[in-house]
Design an enzyme around this catalytic site. Structure first.
Site, mmCIF file in Angstrom:
data_model
loop_
_atom_site.group_PDB
_atom_site.id
_atom_site.type_symbol
_atom_site.label_atom_id
_atom_site.label_comp_id
_atom_site.label_asym_id
_atom_site.label_seq_id
_atom_site.Cartn_x
_atom_site.Cartn_y
_atom_site.Cartn_z
ATOM 1 N N CYS A 298 0.802 -1.232 0.000
ATOM 2 C CA CYS A 298 0.000 0.000 0.000
ATOM 3 C C CYS A 298 0.833 1.279 0.000
ATOM 4 O O CYS A 298 0.844 2.007 -0.987
ATOM 5 C CB CYS A 298 -0.933 -0.005 1.203
HETATM 6 N N1 NAD Z 1 -2.639 -6.026 1.860
HETATM 7 C C1 NAD Z 1 -3.129 -4.940 2.446
HETATM 8 O O1 NAD Z 1 -2.809 -4.631 3.583
HETATM 9 C C2 NAD Z 1 -4.141 -4.061 1.732
HETATM 10 C C3 NAD Z 1 -4.870 -3.145 2.494
HETATM 11 C C4 NAD Z 1 -5.811 -2.346 1.859
HETATM 12 C C5 NAD Z 1 -5.975 -2.439 0.486
HETATM 13 N N2 NAD Z 1 -5.237 -3.317 -0.250
HETATM 14 C C6 NAD Z 1 -5.482 -3.379 -1.687
HETATM 15 O O2 NAD Z 1 -6.322 -4.504 -1.943
HETATM 16 C C7 NAD Z 1 -5.994 -5.081 -3.198
HETATM 17 C C8 NAD Z 1 -5.630 -6.549 -2.996
HETATM 18 O O3 NAD Z 1 -4.485 -6.607 -2.172
HETATM 19 P P1 NAD Z 1 -4.033 -7.933 -1.436
HETATM 20 O O4 NAD Z 1 -2.987 -7.529 -0.465
HETATM 21 O O5 NAD Z 1 -5.215 -8.696 -0.960
HETATM 22 O O6 NAD Z 1 -3.356 -8.731 -2.638
HETATM 23 P P2 NAD Z 1 -2.930 -10.269 -2.639
HETATM 24 O O7 NAD Z 1 -1.852 -10.394 -3.652
HETATM 25 O O8 NAD Z 1 -2.680 -10.740 -1.252
HETATM 26 O O9 NAD Z 1 -4.233 -11.021 -3.144
HETATM 27 C C9 NAD Z 1 -4.771 -10.859 -4.407
HETATM 28 C C10 NAD Z 1 -5.333 -12.197 -4.867
HETATM 29 O O10 NAD Z 1 -5.952 -11.985 -6.133
HETATM 30 C C11 NAD Z 1 -5.669 -13.112 -6.946
HETATM 31 N N3 NAD Z 1 -5.841 -12.717 -8.340
HETATM 32 C C12 NAD Z 1 -4.996 -12.061 -9.151
HETATM 33 N N4 NAD Z 1 -5.566 -11.834 -10.334
HETATM 34 C C13 NAD Z 1 -6.801 -12.373 -10.292
HETATM 35 C C14 NAD Z 1 -7.872 -12.440 -11.196
HETATM 36 N N5 NAD Z 1 -7.791 -11.918 -12.409
HETATM 37 N N6 NAD Z 1 -8.986 -13.087 -10.805
HETATM 38 C C15 NAD Z 1 -9.087 -13.614 -9.572
HETATM 39 N N7 NAD Z 1 -8.110 -13.559 -8.653
HETATM 40 C C16 NAD Z 1 -6.979 -12.935 -9.004
HETATM 41 C C17 NAD Z 1 -4.264 -13.515 -6.581
HETATM 42 O O11 NAD Z 1 -4.007 -14.861 -6.907
HETATM 43 C C18 NAD Z 1 -4.274 -13.267 -5.065
HETATM 44 O O12 NAD Z 1 -4.648 -14.423 -4.345
HETATM 45 C C19 NAD Z 1 -4.865 -4.239 -3.769
HETATM 46 O O13 NAD Z 1 -5.418 -3.262 -4.576
HETATM 47 C C20 NAD Z 1 -4.259 -3.601 -2.535
HETATM 48 O O14 NAD Z 1 -3.624 -2.379 -2.834
HETATM 49 C C21 NAD Z 1 -4.334 -4.159 0.356
#
Ligand code: NAD
Length: 459
Positions: A298
């Protein structure tokens, strides 16, 4: 001729008109009823740090949730109750999977039955530092292919203002359905804080902005079933910008305090003591703490999404640029400080045994993405240090062609290091034992402050 009874004339005049035939409930009404009765079928797309806890939170509220992910190995592990997210315990996951409150799958056909779809896929940067929206586009295309009347779609991935209406909406409109009447679209930023035991997904107020008022209303109604508080805003762009303000605020304030740390280091002042003193002010000050650099999915990335978008409008944001520079220089500063400390002890960095404590980007989680520890390891490696590390969350890691394994912090091993650097202050480390065994410690997190050990140096 019909005789009207005396008095009936006025009764007829006062009579209510015949009621109109009752209008069929709209798609919005029907969806709202399914959401409030918790019979709506939900799909979460992307089962990562955001999607997995979100799916479980909806499941706890009584919804049947399908979690769709493209990573077959991850889906298989989740199906066996094996969680890759530190905040989600295996037994909690297993109970939800066994009760079919959360069904992990790679099968997109689940979307055909879904009343609500939330998209929680990654939004990283390209090598060129431009937003990489390929995951959002790919997920949206799968949703668009199966979009049906009465469906609500919510984007939760962090992104620049305009993404929902400029990128997601046009793909959904290709169905010929009308937004706000036939289907509904909103943006709601995810604000989960991995490793934070006080604020879990359900405890964090949910900001919601829809393409139309009906979209906002339905998305807000959904989150009200399972979140502590919902904050509706006027549109998707405001909701998108809210998240970017929050993370830019953190990035800028961390940069400010990192610069303070560098300044204090030059002036021989303990920055941590300064922050503790300033934090005694009950208003107008919020403490942020210096560290070895920014990490995670983030704070190092989201402000760049905003900067990229602002530049398209011919606006050059200056705080974001400066904060990126200061925070980005911190790993180099840590390495310089390590060299200076070893030099004071009469040792060159080349050939010195340097041990890193903690390599994840923040404490008590397993996430190494963008972790400053990786850059510190590379910089130390380039300069010839003999490297080892300990991290209970990271059993091994790659350093160039090599693989390092996490070492147990046995006193004999720690005593044999020339320098120990605390990069990530996991709660489970025995800091007193580290301080008593190690000849020299560089503490970038103030984790050993209370020990008052003479061999411990701050950032
Ligand atoms: N990790 C954090 O602390 C956090 C906090 C707030 C917001 N976010 C935001 O949330 C979003 C997700 O982050 P995250 O940390 O959960 O990511 P992550 O990488 O942990 O998880 C994303 C998941 O999506 C899957 N994926 C990728 N492409 C795909 C598709 N086309 N169809 C279905 N699944 C798919 C991946 O395999 C993975 O399991 C990002 O935009 C991030 O910036 C993250």
């Amino acid at each position: 001729m019909i005789e009207i009874e005396p008095g009936l004339e006025t009764v007829l005049e006062r009579a209510e008109p015949w009621p109109e035939p009752e209008a069929a409930p709209s798609l919005a009404d029907r969806l709202e009823e399914r959401i409030t009765s918790r019979t709506a079928a939900l799909s979460v797309v992307g089962l990562g740090y955001v999607g997995l806890p979100l799916g479980l939170t909806f499941g706890d509220a009584g919804f049947a949730v399908t979690g769709i992910d493209v990573d077959a190995a991850k889906v298989a592990a989740l199906g066996r109750g094996r969680s890759h997210v530190t905040d989600v315990a295996d037994d909690e996951l297993l109970a939800a999977v066994a009760a079919r409150r959360l069904v992990p799958t790679t099968d997109w056909s689940a979307l055909e039955r879904a009343d609500v779809v939330t998209i929680c896929v990654p939004t990283p940067l390209r090598k060129t530092k431009d937003p990489d929206l390929t995951y959002v586009v790919a997920a949206t295309e799968e949703v668009a292919r199966r979009l049906h009347p009465g469906q609500l779609v919510i984007l939760e991935s962090t992104t620049y203002p305009g993404t929902t209406e400029e990128l997601v909406l046009p793909k959904l409109l290709e169905s010929g359905l009308e937004v706000g009447r036939d289907f509904f679209l909103a943006f709601s930023p995810e604000r989960v804080d991995p490793g934070n035991p006080t604020f879990k997904t359900r405890d964090i107020p949910k900001v919601v902005g829809g393409v139309t008022p009906a979209c906002t209303h339905l998305a807000a109604t959904l989150y009200r079933q399972s979140m502590s508080r919902v904050v509706p805003v006027s549109c998707t762009r405001v909701a998108e910008m809210v998240k970017l303000l929050e993370n830019t605020f953190r990035s800028v304030n961390i940069a400010l305090v990192n610069e303070m740390a560098l300044m204090c280091s030059h002036m021989g002042i303990d920055v941590w003591e300064v922050i503790a003193g300033a934090a005694s002010k009950p208003f107008g000050f919020m403490p942020f703490y210096p560290g070895p650099g920014l990490g995670g999915h983030c704070i190092p990335i989201d402000p760049i999404y905003l900067q990229w978008r602002a530049r398209l409008d011919g606006f050059e944001p200056q705080f974001i640029q400066l904060a990126q520079k200061i925070n980005g220089d911190m790993p180099r500063f840590v390495v310089q400080r390590a060299m200076d400390l070893l030099n004071e002890a009469g040792k060159p960095l080349r050939g010195s045994r340097v041990h890193l404590i903690g390599v994840t980007y923040k404490k008590d989680i397993s996430d190494c993405r963008e972790s400053p520890a990786m850059e510190i390891l590379h910089l130390l490696d380039e300069r010839g240090a003999e490297l080892t590390y300990s991290d209970p969350f990271v059993p091994d890691l790659r350093l160039g062609e090599r693989r390092l394994e996490s070492r147990l912090l046995e006193p004999g091993f720690v005593a044999g290091r020339d320098l120990v650097i605390v990069v990530t202050d996991h709660s489970s480390f025995d800091y007193a034992a580290i301080a008593s065994a190690a000849p020299l410690v560089l503490d970038t997190r103030n984790a050993l402050a209370e020990l008052g050990a003479p061999n411990v140096r701050k950032l």
